[in-house]
Design a protein around this motif. Sequence first.
Motif, PDB file in Angstrom:
ATOM      1  N   UNK A 153      -7.254   0.939  -2.739  1.00 50.09           N
ATOM      2  CA  UNK A 153      -8.249  -0.072  -2.379  1.00 50.09           C
ATOM      3  C   UNK A 153      -7.592  -1.439  -2.474  1.00 50.09           C
ATOM      4  N   UNK A 154      -8.139  -2.382  -1.732  1.00 55.03           N
ATOM      5  CA  UNK A 154      -7.634  -3.749  -1.790  1.00 55.03           C
ATOM      6  C   UNK A 154      -8.405  -4.546  -2.821  1.00 55.03           C
ATOM      7  N   UNK A 155      -7.678  -5.326  -3.618  1.00 57.78           N
ATOM      8  CA  UNK A 155      -8.298  -6.167  -4.637  1.00 57.78           C
ATOM      9  C   UNK A 155      -9.181  -7.218  -3.979  1.00 57.78           C
ATOM     10  N   UNK A 156     -10.202  -7.626  -4.686  1.00 58.72           N
ATOM     11  CA  UNK A 156     -11.085  -8.681  -4.183  1.00 58.72           C
ATOM     12  C   UNK A 156     -10.395 -10.040  -4.214  1.00 58.72           C
ATOM     13  N   UNK A 157      -9.604 -10.268  -5.287  1.00 55.62           N
ATOM     14  CA  UNK A 157      -8.996 -11.583  -5.449  1.00 55.62           C
ATOM     15  C   UNK A 157      -7.691 -11.723  -4.661  1.00 55.62           C
ATOM     16  N   UNK A 207       0.802  -1.224   0.000  1.00 58.54           N
ATOM     17  CA  UNK A 207       0.000   0.000   0.000  1.00 58.54           C
ATOM     18  C   UNK A 207       0.841   1.283   0.000  1.00 58.54           C
ATOM     19  N   UNK A 208       2.023   1.267   0.621  1.00 59.51           N
ATOM     20  CA  UNK A 208       2.745   2.499   0.951  1.00 59.51           C
ATOM     21  C   UNK A 208       2.951   3.463  -0.217  1.00 59.51           C
ATOM     22  N   UNK A 209       3.493   3.054  -1.348  1.00 57.29           N
ATOM     23  CA  UNK A 209       3.728   3.994  -2.442  1.00 57.29           C
ATOM     24  C   UNK A 209       2.431   4.521  -3.049  1.00 57.29           C
ATOM     25  N   UNK A 210       1.376   3.721  -3.006  1.00 61.06           N
ATOM     26  CA  UNK A 210       0.105   4.149  -3.597  1.00 61.06           C
ATOM     27  C   UNK A 210      -0.502   5.343  -2.866  1.00 61.06           C
ATOM     28  N   UNK A 211      -0.182   5.520  -1.591  1.00 59.89           N
ATOM     29  CA  UNK A 211      -0.746   6.633  -0.833  1.00 59.89           C
ATOM     30  C   UNK A 211      -0.145   7.973  -1.255  1.00 59.89           C
ATOM     31  N   UNK A 212       0.951   7.967  -1.995  1.00 58.04           N
ATOM     32  CA  UNK A 212       1.589   9.212  -2.451  1.00 58.04           C
ATOM     33  C   UNK A 212       0.843   9.849  -3.621  1.00 58.04           C
ATOM     34  N   UNK A 213       0.069   9.061  -4.345  1.00 63.65           N
ATOM     35  CA  UNK A 213      -0.632   9.541  -5.531  1.00 63.65           C
ATOM     36  C   UNK A 213      -1.922  10.258  -5.161  1.00 63.65           C
ATOM     37  N   UNK A 214      -2.290  11.240  -5.974  1.00 70.50           N
ATOM     38  CA  UNK A 214      -3.526  12.003  -5.784  1.00 70.50           C
ATOM     39  C   UNK A 214      -4.344  11.957  -7.073  1.00 70.50           C
ATOM     40  N   UNK A 215      -5.656  12.078  -6.916  1.00 72.74           N
ATOM     41  CA  UNK A 215      -6.548  12.145  -8.083  1.00 72.74           C
ATOM     42  C   UNK A 215      -6.035  13.251  -9.021  1.00 72.74           C
ATOM     43  N   UNK A 216      -5.957  12.938 -10.293  1.00 72.39           N
ATOM     44  CA  UNK A 216      -5.507  13.902 -11.293  1.00 72.39           C
ATOM     45  C   UNK A 216      -4.019  13.860 -11.586  1.00 72.39           C
ATOM     46  N   UNK A 217      -3.245  13.136 -10.785  1.00 69.57           N
ATOM     47  CA  UNK A 217      -1.810  13.003 -11.056  1.00 69.57           C
ATOM     48  C   UNK A 217      -1.595  12.194 -12.330  1.00 69.57           C
ATOM     49  N   UNK A 218      -0.557  12.550 -13.066  1.00 68.98           N
ATOM     50  CA  UNK A 218      -0.155  11.760 -14.222  1.00 68.98           C
ATOM     51  C   UNK A 218       0.550  10.489 -13.753  1.00 68.98           C
ATOM     52  N   UNK A 219       0.441   9.432 -14.531  1.00 64.49           N
ATOM     53  CA  UNK A 219       1.088   8.177 -14.169  1.00 64.49           C
ATOM     54  C   UNK A 219       1.596   7.475 -15.427  1.00 64.49           C
ATOM     55  N   UNK A 252      -3.762  -7.672  -2.946  1.00 60.25           N
ATOM     56  CA  UNK A 252      -2.915  -6.501  -3.195  1.00 60.25           C
ATOM     57  C   UNK A 252      -3.692  -5.186  -3.141  1.00 60.25           C
ATOM     58  N   UNK A 253      -2.968  -4.131  -2.818  1.00 55.04           N
ATOM     59  CA  UNK A 253      -3.511  -2.778  -2.832  1.00 55.04           C
ATOM     60  C   UNK A 253      -3.352  -2.210  -4.232  1.00 55.04           C
ATOM     61  N   UNK A 254      -4.350  -1.432  -4.659  1.00 56.96           N
ATOM     62  CA  UNK A 254      -4.365  -0.866  -6.009  1.00 56.96           C
ATOM     63  C   UNK A 254      -4.898   0.555  -5.990  1.00 56.96           C
ATOM     64  N   UNK A 255      -4.696   1.257  -7.116  1.00 54.10           N
ATOM     65  CA  UNK A 255      -5.299   2.564  -7.368  1.00 54.10           C
ATOM     66  C   UNK A 255      -5.921   2.533  -8.753  1.00 54.10           C
ATOM     67  N   UNK A 256      -7.008   3.251  -8.919  1.00 53.12           N
ATOM     68  CA  UNK A 256      -7.662   3.374 -10.222  1.00 53.12           C
ATOM     69  C   UNK A 256      -6.909   4.418 -11.058  1.00 53.12           C
ATOM     70  N   UNK A 257      -6.660   4.069 -12.294  1.00 58.92           N
ATOM     71  CA  UNK A 257      -6.008   4.968 -13.241  1.00 58.92           C
ATOM     72  C   UNK A 257      -6.737   4.839 -14.570  1.00 58.92           C
ATOM     73  N   UNK A 258      -7.068   5.971 -15.177  1.00 55.39           N
ATOM     74  CA  UNK A 258      -7.675   5.977 -16.511  1.00 55.39           C
ATOM     75  C   UNK A 258      -6.528   6.020 -17.518  1.00 55.39           C
TER      76      UNK A 258
END
Length: 143
Positions: free
Chosen positions: A72-76, A30-42, A88-94
């Motif tokens: 968020x944590x994956x279901x599987x 989870x740790x690195x995912x908490x650094x990202x914010x909505x609207x950040x480029x990836x 695993x922990x994940x983030x949504x990215x478009x």
Amino acid sequence: MEKAWLGIVSADHAARAAGQNWIQLNHGKRNNLTRLRRGDGFVFYSPTQRLGEKKPLRAVTQLGIVADDVPFQAEELVQMRAGEPVRPWRRRVEFVPARPVPIGDLAGQLDLTREPGWGHSLRFGLVALSRNDFEVLRRVMTV
């Protein structure tokens, strides 16, 4: 866009993630995912085509914009390494349609690669990118 990030995973993992509009870093931690914010480029940087492969790829492979507010944590359950499976922990990215570009083709164009030994920072799994670097990558990767 306030910030941009470079996540490091193999190209096959990046393609799977982009196909499902999420990212997962550092073997699902989870740790690195908490650094990202909505609207950040990836951007995904892929040192190899497949995890554990020796033949280098060294390309930026996927590009998108962070689309949620918290990890968020994956279901599987996923087998990450030897041991028990984890959720695993994940983030949504478009993600946008993008083509892989070898990082060597961008010599002299990226702030990231200007310093000698820049590749050492990749071992952390997530590296901050300048806005300029993200825009250069968007321009050369977008299909």
